[in-house]
Enzyme design. Structure first.
Site, mmCIF file in Angstrom:
data_model
loop_
_atom_site.group_PDB
_atom_site.id
_atom_site.type_symbol
_atom_site.label_atom_id
_atom_site.label_comp_id
_atom_site.label_asym_id
_atom_site.label_seq_id
_atom_site.Cartn_x
_atom_site.Cartn_y
_atom_site.Cartn_z
ATOM 1 C CG ASN A 1 -1.884 1.122 1.274
ATOM 2 O OD1 ASN A 1 -1.821 2.023 0.428
ATOM 3 N ND2 ASN A 1 -2.780 1.096 2.231
ATOM 4 N NE ARG B 1 -6.394 1.555 -0.273
ATOM 5 C CZ ARG B 1 -6.571 2.587 0.526
ATOM 6 N NH1 ARG B 1 -5.609 2.991 1.319
ATOM 7 N NH2 ARG B 1 -7.718 3.219 0.540
ATOM 8 C CG HIS C 1 -13.169 3.443 2.519
ATOM 9 N ND1 HIS C 1 -13.906 4.446 3.129
ATOM 10 C CD2 HIS C 1 -11.874 3.730 2.783
ATOM 11 C CE1 HIS C 1 -13.093 5.285 3.738
ATOM 12 N NE2 HIS C 1 -11.845 4.890 3.524
ATOM 13 N NE ARG D 1 -10.677 12.663 3.162
ATOM 14 C CZ ARG D 1 -10.581 11.366 2.924
ATOM 15 N NH1 ARG D 1 -11.471 10.770 2.158
ATOM 16 N NH2 ARG D 1 -9.610 10.656 3.431
ATOM 17 C CD GLU E 1 -8.979 -1.093 3.712
ATOM 18 O OE1 GLU E 1 -8.481 -0.708 4.793
ATOM 19 O OE2 GLU E 1 -9.318 -0.331 2.808
#
Ligand code: AMP
Length: 395
Positions: free
Chosen positions: A7, A90, A179, A240, A382
Site C-alpha cells: 500500500n 492497493r 473503501h 473532510r 483490507e
C-alpha cells in the site's frame, strides 16, 4: 505461495507478506518519510519489531530496503526474494473500468494513470509503488486491487449526479465510491457470521476511520455508497467535510477564496477538525467532550447524526435490511458513538444491547436478541482481501 501486499502512499509504503492460502502474515512493516528527513523502516515478524533508520530517496529504494529486510539473515523471514510469487497493490481509483482486481499489464497501468486526475494524492504514489515492485521483483506477478471496483455494480440511478449529462460523457463525472475492499470484506464476513450465503443478505456497511464511508450492499453487491467522484462526499471525516451545499463554494469564491483554498478547506480543514477546531482524532474529541468542550461534542454529534441519516437512506434503498456493520478505527472502538448512532432506531428494527456494545471492540454482535436488524462490529482487513484476490488471480 508467498504474496506481498503493498500500500504505497506519497511518502510511505505499508507492506505485509502472506503465506497463502493459509493467510498467515509472515511479516509486516512500514517505510515512512520517503524522500524526507528521518526516513525509516519498521518491520514486525514473529512478534518482534526491528527498526532501520536511514535516508530513503524514493519508492524504488524503499522497495529495495523492504526486500532486504525480508531476507535479512537475523530478522528476515525468507531466504530469497524469488520466493515471493506475486505482489498485490492497493490502488485507489480505477474509475469505471474495473469490476474486480486485475493482473497488471500496460493497459491497467494506463488506466491508473488516466484516473490520476481524479485521485491526485493517491494514484500517482500507487503507481510509483507498482513500478518499484516491478523493478525489485521482476519475476513476480503484479496485481492491482482497486478501492473503486466493489462499487462497479452501483446502478446508473445511484451513480449519476443531476448535472448536465455531457459532464458524464466528457469528463466521466459520476459517483465511483471508495473503501471498496473494506466494504466487500466486512459485508462477506458479515454473511459468514450470520451463517447465510454471501449473496443472501442486505447489509449496510459503515467504514468509520480517518476516512469514512457507508455502502448499501444488496445480496452481496454494492448498490450505493456515500463517497462520490472523489473521497470527499458523504460522511463527516477526520478532516473532510462530506456532504454540504455546493453553493457554499460559490459564496466563498465571492468572498475571495481561491480554488486551492477551497480544496484545502474541504479536504484538510473540515470534518471533525473543522468543527471542533481541536483535532481530527475521535479519541481526542471524546476526551475533550468529556471535559465539557462543546465544539468537540458538537463534532461528535454531527458525525453520528450523518451516519444515522445514511442508515435511514440506505434502509430505504435496500427495501429490507438484515444487518448493519461497523468497521474502521472508530467503528470498531468508539462504543459510545456506536450507541449514539443506533439509538432510537426501533422503527427500522435496530436495537442495540448497551452492555454488550460497551464491551465490544473486536468482532461481535452488539444488537439485542430481539433486534430484527443485527448490528455487528467486524474488524476490517483490507490487506488480507488484497492478498486473497492476488492469490486467486495468480496461483
Ligand atoms: P483508522 O483510519 O481506521 O485507523 O481510524 C482512525 C480513527 O479511529 C481516529 O479518529 C481514532 O481516534 C479512532 N479510534 C481509534 N481507536 C479508538 C478508540 N478506542 N475510541 C475512539 N476512537 C478510536
Amino acid at each position: 505461495m508467498k504474496v506481498l501486499v503493498i500500500n504505497a502512499g506519497s511518502s510511505s509504503v505499508k507492506y505485509q507478506l502472506y503465506q497463502m492460502p493459509e493467510a498467515d502474515v509472515i511479516a509486516k512493516g512500514l517505510v515512512e518519510r520517503i524522500g524526507e528527513e528521518g526516513a525509516s523502516l519498521t518491520q514486525t515478524s514473529s512478534g518482534k519489531k526491528h527498526e532501520i533508520a536511514q535516508p530513503i530517496a524514493d519508492h524504488e529504494q524503499a522497495m529495495d530496503i523492504i526486500l532486504a529486510a525480508l531476507v535479512n539473515k537475523d530478522y528476515g523471514v525468507i531466504s530469497d526474494v524469488s520466493e515471493i510469487a506475486s505482489v498485490g497493490h492497493r490502488v485507489v481509483h480505477g474509475g469505471d473500468e474495473f469490476s474486480g482486481s486485475m493482473i497488471i499489464d500496460d493497459k491497467v497501468v494506463a488506466s491508473i494513470e488516466k484516473f490520476a486526475d481524479l485521485a491526485p494524492l493517491h494514484n500517482p504514489p500507487n503507481l510509483t509503488g507498482i513500478r518499484a515492485a516491478q523493478h525489485g521483483l521482476p519475476n513476480a506477478k503484479q496485481v492491482a486491487c482497486f478501492d473503486t471496483s466493489f462499487h462497479a455494480t452501483i446502478p446508473e440511478v445511484a451513480y449519476m449526479y443531476a448535472l448536465p449529462y455531457e459532464l458524464y460523457e466528457e469528463y466521466r463525472i459520476r459517483r465511483y465510491g471508495f473503501h471498496g475492499t473494506s466494504h466487500r470484506y466486512v459485508a462477506r464476513k458479515c454473511t459468514e457470521v450470520m451463517g447465510v450465503g454471501k449473496y443472501d443478505a442486505n447489509v449496510i456497511t459503515c467504514h468509520l476511520g480517518n476516512g469514512c464511508s457507508m455502502t448499501a450492499v444488496k445480496n452481496g453487491k454494492s448498490v450505493d455508497t456515500s463517497m462520490g467522484l472523489t473521497p470527499l462526499e458523504g460522511l463527516v471525516m477526520g478532516t473532510r467535510s462530506g456532504d454540504f451545499d455546493p453553493a457554499i463554494l460559490f459564496y466563498l469564491t465571492d468572498k475571495g477564496y481561491s480554488i486551492k483554498d477551497l480544496n484545502t478547506l474541504c479536504n484538510k480543514k473540515s470534518g471533525l477538525l473543522g468543527i471542533s477546531g481541536e483535532s481530527n482524532d475521535m479519541r481526542n474529541l471524546s476526551e475533550l467532550a468529556a471535559k465539557g468542550d462543546k465544539k468537540a461534542q458538537l463534532a461528535i454529534d454531527i458525525f453520528a447524526y450523518r451516519v444515522k441519516k445514511y442508515i435511514g437512506t440506505y434502509t430505504a434503498v435496500l427495501g429490507t435490511l438484515d444487518a448493519v456493520v461497523f468497521t474502521g478505527g472508530i467503528g470498531e472502538n468508539a462504543v459510545e458513538l456506536r450507541a449514539q448512532i443506533c439509538s432510537d432506531q426501533k422503527q427500522i428494527g435496530i436495537e442495540i444491547d448497551a452492555d454488550v456494545n460497551a464491551k465490544t471492540r473486536g468482532l461481535g454482535c452488539v444488537s439485542t436478541e430481539a433486534s430484527r436488524v443485527k448490528v455487528y462490529v467486524i474488524p476490517t482487513d483490507e490487506e488480507f482481501a488484497i492478498a486473497a484476490d492476488t492469490y486467486e488471480l495468480t496461483k
